[in-house]
Motif scaffolding. Structure first.
Motif, mmCIF file in Angstrom:
data_model
loop_
_atom_site.group_PDB
_atom_site.id
_atom_site.type_symbol
_atom_site.label_atom_id
_atom_site.label_comp_id
_atom_site.label_asym_id
_atom_site.label_seq_id
_atom_site.Cartn_x
_atom_site.Cartn_y
_atom_site.Cartn_z
ATOM 1 N N LYS A 175 -0.657 -28.320 -8.201
ATOM 2 C CA LYS A 175 -1.634 -27.384 -7.624
ATOM 3 C C LYS A 175 -1.072 -25.981 -7.653
ATOM 4 C CE LYS A 175 -4.699 -26.856 -3.604
ATOM 5 N NZ LYS A 175 -5.046 -27.382 -2.261
ATOM 6 N N LEU A 176 -1.915 -25.016 -8.061
ATOM 7 C CA LEU A 176 -1.582 -23.596 -8.051
ATOM 8 C C LEU A 176 -2.608 -22.884 -7.179
ATOM 9 C CD1 LEU A 176 -0.624 -21.412 -11.098
ATOM 10 C CD2 LEU A 176 -2.243 -20.575 -9.434
ATOM 11 N N GLU A 177 -2.152 -22.202 -6.135
ATOM 12 C CA GLU A 177 -3.054 -21.534 -5.200
ATOM 13 C C GLU A 177 -2.900 -20.017 -5.302
ATOM 14 O OE1 GLU A 177 -3.691 -23.838 -1.268
ATOM 15 O OE2 GLU A 177 -1.577 -24.134 -1.793
ATOM 16 N N LEU A 178 -4.027 -19.315 -5.231
ATOM 17 C CA LEU A 178 -4.046 -17.857 -5.220
ATOM 18 C C LEU A 178 -4.819 -17.393 -3.994
ATOM 19 C CD1 LEU A 178 -4.799 -17.078 -8.975
ATOM 20 C CD2 LEU A 178 -2.617 -16.831 -7.806
ATOM 21 N N GLU A 179 -4.217 -16.509 -3.220
ATOM 22 C CA GLU A 179 -4.872 -15.957 -2.036
ATOM 23 C C GLU A 179 -4.901 -14.444 -2.147
ATOM 24 O OE1 GLU A 179 -2.783 -17.361 1.357
ATOM 25 O OE2 GLU A 179 -3.236 -19.479 0.995
ATOM 26 N N GLY A 180 -5.651 -13.831 -1.253
ATOM 27 C CA GLY A 180 -5.693 -12.379 -1.210
ATOM 28 C C GLY A 180 -6.650 -11.751 -2.199
ATOM 29 N N ILE A 181 -7.475 -12.573 -2.905
ATOM 30 C CA ILE A 181 -8.453 -12.011 -3.831
ATOM 31 C C ILE A 181 -9.743 -11.747 -3.055
ATOM 32 C CG2 ILE A 181 -9.750 -12.399 -5.950
ATOM 33 C CD1 ILE A 181 -7.590 -14.317 -6.828
ATOM 34 N N PRO A 182 -10.239 -10.511 -3.040
ATOM 35 C CA PRO A 182 -11.459 -10.203 -2.286
ATOM 36 C C PRO A 182 -12.618 -11.087 -2.726
ATOM 37 C CG PRO A 182 -10.396 -8.189 -3.035
ATOM 38 C CD PRO A 182 -9.677 -9.322 -3.701
ATOM 39 N N THR A 183 -13.387 -11.532 -1.778
ATOM 40 C CA THR A 183 -14.601 -12.356 -1.936
ATOM 41 C C THR A 183 -14.291 -13.771 -2.409
ATOM 42 O OG1 THR A 183 -15.151 -11.824 -4.246
ATOM 43 C CG2 THR A 183 -15.901 -10.283 -2.547
ATOM 44 N N LEU A 184 -13.017 -14.089 -2.730
ATOM 45 C CA LEU A 184 -12.677 -15.437 -3.181
ATOM 46 C C LEU A 184 -11.695 -16.071 -2.203
ATOM 47 C CD1 LEU A 184 -12.228 -15.077 -7.035
ATOM 48 C CD2 LEU A 184 -14.191 -16.001 -5.806
ATOM 49 N N ALA A 185 -12.020 -17.277 -1.768
ATOM 50 C CA ALA A 185 -11.132 -18.032 -0.892
ATOM 51 C C ALA A 185 -10.888 -19.402 -1.509
ATOM 52 C CB ALA A 185 -11.755 -18.174 0.506
ATOM 53 N N PRO A 242 5.512 -17.358 -7.409
ATOM 54 C CA PRO A 242 5.839 -16.354 -8.422
ATOM 55 C C PRO A 242 5.379 -14.944 -8.082
ATOM 56 C CG PRO A 242 4.061 -17.767 -9.168
ATOM 57 C CD PRO A 242 4.570 -18.360 -7.893
ATOM 58 N N ILE A 243 4.254 -14.814 -7.395
ATOM 59 C CA ILE A 243 3.758 -13.493 -6.994
ATOM 60 C C ILE A 243 3.282 -13.584 -5.552
ATOM 61 C CG2 ILE A 243 3.080 -12.794 -9.327
ATOM 62 C CD1 ILE A 243 0.227 -13.518 -8.638
ATOM 63 N N ILE A 244 3.016 -12.425 -4.967
ATOM 64 C CA ILE A 244 2.550 -12.384 -3.585
ATOM 65 C C ILE A 244 1.224 -13.132 -3.468
ATOM 66 C CG2 ILE A 244 1.807 -10.845 -1.715
ATOM 67 C CD1 ILE A 244 3.679 -8.743 -2.846
ATOM 68 N N ASN A 245 1.084 -13.861 -2.364
ATOM 69 C CA ASN A 245 -0.144 -14.621 -2.082
ATOM 70 C C ASN A 245 -0.423 -15.691 -3.137
ATOM 71 O OD1 ASN A 245 -0.735 -13.104 0.273
ATOM 72 N ND2 ASN A 245 -1.703 -11.510 -0.972
ATOM 73 N N SER A 246 0.641 -16.274 -3.667
ATOM 74 C CA SER A 246 0.461 -17.373 -4.607
ATOM 75 C C SER A 246 1.440 -18.483 -4.269
ATOM 76 C CB SER A 246 0.663 -16.910 -6.043
ATOM 77 O OG SER A 246 2.026 -16.632 -6.271
#
Length: 776
Positions: A287-297, A250-254
């Motif tokens: 499963k829902l994945e979010l990437e690109g969040i600073p300090t969170l992997a 749905p959004i970038i890096n997700s």
């Protein structure tokens, strides 16, 4: 054809001589051979047989029975064999419309049936108008075929499929082909009565399935009921929907994996409004994945499960606007359950930590209202503008502020850090409302025992991005049965525990558009008892009333702390602190600090500090320290040491650590005694040493009376204590009470200084005594 007519209970009838035949070609170029045969069965009935064929094998064969006094056939049966529907749509001038790749036989049939709701037959036509008609009709088709959407192909923005080599045809779009699956036979019932046209699936287990291979999307659609009213068109539909898709972005890096959706839909459409109802709706995500969040992997949400009892939607088109209303009926609820995971790492060099939590949200009384205003320009104005200009630009519709409200109950459970519980289960329940660009939130924070921990109101102006928060006055009471660790925050390894008394809090603050915080807070404690690590506090009464801004914190009245007792290795009774602080200007005023210790007291007052890391001299007045109580803390049973000490401790803070320079403690008149007791360990060792041992000088302290004692010491911020002690006194049982003065220099802590009274371990005292006698 005869067998298919038999299956529909259409009896074979003798043909009459009246016969009409039409032969020719149709649908050029490459036309079809057309054969139409009409023959009478009676004066009122006739059969029509139509055949269309072409050299490539495409053909259509239809058989119908008509009654001249009725405009609708009594029976119709058509068999077709076409590779695709494009053959016909192109000839009809319908370019690039959806094309079904059938590649198999098709059959369409219809048969008049009696009205099951009427006991007596009704005429189909009255006054040349159809008033009553009922049909059973069906379609037989291949169980699976593909539909090319052509110009209706579309790219789903939530899929983000990337093509290495862009194409110009529809294959570059996500949804260009749809595969339709069924059991190969779909039966409907259709009726027209009292201006109501009704269509429904006659097989209640009939499901139509649609698939898209590229997106791995699948939709099961079952129409339970469909009816329409004509000429004032009104339609109602009941249907069940099941859908699934493999992956969404749905959004970038997700990324969302394995999505399932199911719902029962009821909808009514009439003129300019639509009423719809979702029932038993369920939305699941593996499963829902979010990437690109600073300090969170590795941020993800697993096993997302959303369920909804009922949701009603109203859509109405008015003269100047569109209105949308969504709401939950009374006593219905929506639920969301999911597991949250994240790995936090502040920097690449820092160690990482894995966090996990279980989130549950219940929503009720949900309401959404949205309005879209059309351009209000009149027709006369539009005509005038058209006459004066070549083109007229119509302003886009204007959206009015959204209205959104709901009750909610949010639970966060099993919050873990590196597989260890970090926070106890927490519950938030309340109400929020969004209207006129203002968000209002009222919530209560509670624990698993339904103890209310806080009540919070939030008001946000979305235009100015300004948020006001109010923390209502709340008192939390602690007992040994309802302690902080065992009752309020169980299963946590807290260094702090509160076992008595209460804490009362309240606050109001504002967050501006730049996320800067300004407000006031009031925190008080009443008879609060508990412990922090190895520090015990009993009956603490305190008050803090302060204001805070982005520049710092300032007390609005002196901050006060009064306790009955404080134990931190040693016991302080009635400790108190009264202080004013302003962190913005670095102004701190110690109005008064005091405590009772060892039978005496420590006090200081009127101290101004401008830097907490480096303070000026803080003189602490010492009055009435009982030396005997100090030796009791040392727990040395073989020593008697009495006397009272007074003096001053000049304390300074250097690099955030305390230092004491030139402190002086002096004994009160008439002094005191310092002696080891008969039968003590020291006494036994002195006797065992005999008269020839240097320990003979220790007999001096067997009954030493001092008239004055002066202790001068310094304490460095590295922990080193340098003390000089000067005793002036005598032993009435040694050398006729001859005056004996003892000077002692020790580098140690104060407790070790007291321990040097043990002669076995105090060579410096023994040496001082020996030197004294050698001089005399």
């Amino acid at each position: 054809m005869a067998q298919q007519a038999k299956e529909l209970n259409i009896t074979a009838e003798n043909k009459t001589k009246a016969h009409f035949i039409v032969r020719g070609k149709a649908l050029a170029p490459d036309p079809y051979q057309l054969d139409v045969n009409i023959y009478h069965l009676s004066k009122t009935d006739a059969r029509v047989h139509t055949i269309m064929t072409r050299s490539d094998g495409n053909n259509l064969n239809c058989d119908a029975k008509i009654i001249f006094k009725q405009p609708l056939p009594q029976y119709l049966n058509c068999n077709a064999n076409f590779k695709n529907t494009k053959e016909f749509t192109d000839r009809l001038g319908l370019d690039d419309v959806p094309d079904a790749q059938i590649n198999g036989p098709l059959r369409f049939y219809a048969k008049q049936v009696a009205n099951r709701l009427s006991k007596t037959p009704q005429p189909m036509v009255i006054n040349n108008k159809i008033v009553d008609a009922h049909y059973l009709f069906g379609i037989e088709l291949p169980s699976s075929f593909t539909i090319e959407l052509n110009k209706y192909a579309f790219t789903a923005p939530f899929l983000h499929a990337k093509q290495q080599h862009p194409r110009r045809n529809n294959d570059s779009k996500h949804v260009a082909k749809i595969q339709m699956n069924s059991d190969g036979k779909i039966n409907f019932t259709a009726s027209y009565q009292n201006k109501l046209f009704r269509v429904a699936l006659s097989d209640k287990n009939e499901t139509i399935n649609f698939k898209n291979t590229k997106t791995k999307f699948e939709l099961d659609f079952f129409i339970d009921d469909l009816n329409c009213l004509y000429p004032n068109l009104q339609c109602h539909i009941d249907a069940n929907i099941n859908a699934s898709i493999k992956t969404l972005e749905p959004i970038i890096n997700s990324k969302i994996d394995n999505v399932l959706f199911s719902s029962k839909v009821k909808a009514t459409w009439a003129n300019n409004y639509l009423i719809s109802q979702l029932q038993q709706t369920r939305f699941q995500i593996q499963k829902l994945e979010l990437e690109g969040i600073p300090t969170l992997a590795n941020s993800n949400s697993q096993h997302v499960d959303f369920s909804l009892n009922q949701l009603i939607g109203l859509f109405e088109k008015k003269e100047d606007r569109l209105e949308l209303l969504l709401y939950q009926p009374k006593n219905t609820q929506a639920q969301l359950n999911t597991q949250l995971n994240a790995r936090y790492q502040a920097t690449k060099e820092a160690s990482s930590a894995d966090y996990k939590a279980q989130l549950n949200i219940d929503v009720s009384k949900f309401l959404l209202r949205y309005e879209l205003l059309f351009n209000s320009t009149s027709e006369a104005e539009t005509e005038a503008e058209t006459a004066n200009t070549a083109t007229v630009t119509i302003p886009p519709p204007k959206a009015l502020p959204l209205t959104l409200s709901s009750d909610f109950n949010l639970s966060i459970a099993a919050v873990q850090r590196n597989h260890k519980q970090l926070l106890p289960a927490t519950h938030l329940h309340g109400h929020f409302r969004l209207a006129d660009n203002t968000l209002q939130l009222e919530t209560i924070v509670a624990n698993n025992h339904n103890d209310i921990l806080a009540q919070v109101d939030v008001n946000t102006d979305l235009k100015t991005n300004k948020t006001k928060v109010k923390l209502h006055r709340k008192t939390i009471t602690f007992t040994r049965q309802k302690s902080l660790k065992n009752h309020y925050f169980p299963a946590l390894s807290l260094p702090l525990d509160l076992t008595g008394g209460s804490i009362t809090t309240s606050a109001t603050f504002t967050i501006n558009g730049h996320n800067k915080l300004t407000g006031t807070t009031n925190i008080t404690s009443n008879q609060l008892s508990g412990s922090y690590r190895e520090i015990d506090v009993t009956q603490l009464n305190s008050s803090l009333y302060a204001t805070f801004t982005p520049n710092g914190i300032r007390t609005l009245r002196p901050m006060a702390f009064f306790a009955q007792q404080l134990k931190a290795g040693i016991t302080l009774t009635k400790p108190s602190l009264i202080i004013d602080a302003n962190t913005h200007t670095n102004q701190y005023i110690l109005h008064r600090v005091s405590a009772n210790i060892f039978g005496g007291s420590l006090t200081t007052q009127g101290i101004h500090i401008t830097d907490l890391r480096h303070s000026p001299l803080i003189p602490i007045t010492v009055l009435g320290l009982d030396i005997n109580q100090i030796t009791d803390v040392i727990d040395h049973d073989g020593i008697e040491f009495t006397g009272i000490l007074d003096g001053t401790l000049p304390v300074t803070i250097i690099k955030s650590k305390p230092e004491i320079q030139a402190a002086i403690l002096q004994s009160r008149h008439p002094g005191g005694v310092l002696r080891y007791l008969d039968g003590s360990v020291i006494d036994d060792k002195v006797k065992a040493a005999g008269h020839h041992s240097p320990l003979i000088v220790s007999e001096t302290l067997k009954n030493y009376h001092y008239r004055t004692l002066a202790i001068k010491f310094n304490y460095a911020n590295n922990g080193l204590l340098t003390a000089q002690s000067h005793f002036k006194g005598y032993n009435p049982d040694f050398q006729y009470g001859r005056p004996i003065n003892i000077n002692l220099v020790v580098k140690d802590n104060i407790l070790e200084l007291m321990k040097t009274i043990n002669m076995i371990n105090a060579s410096k005292i023994e040496q001082a005594i020996s030197t004294h006698f050698n001089r005399h």
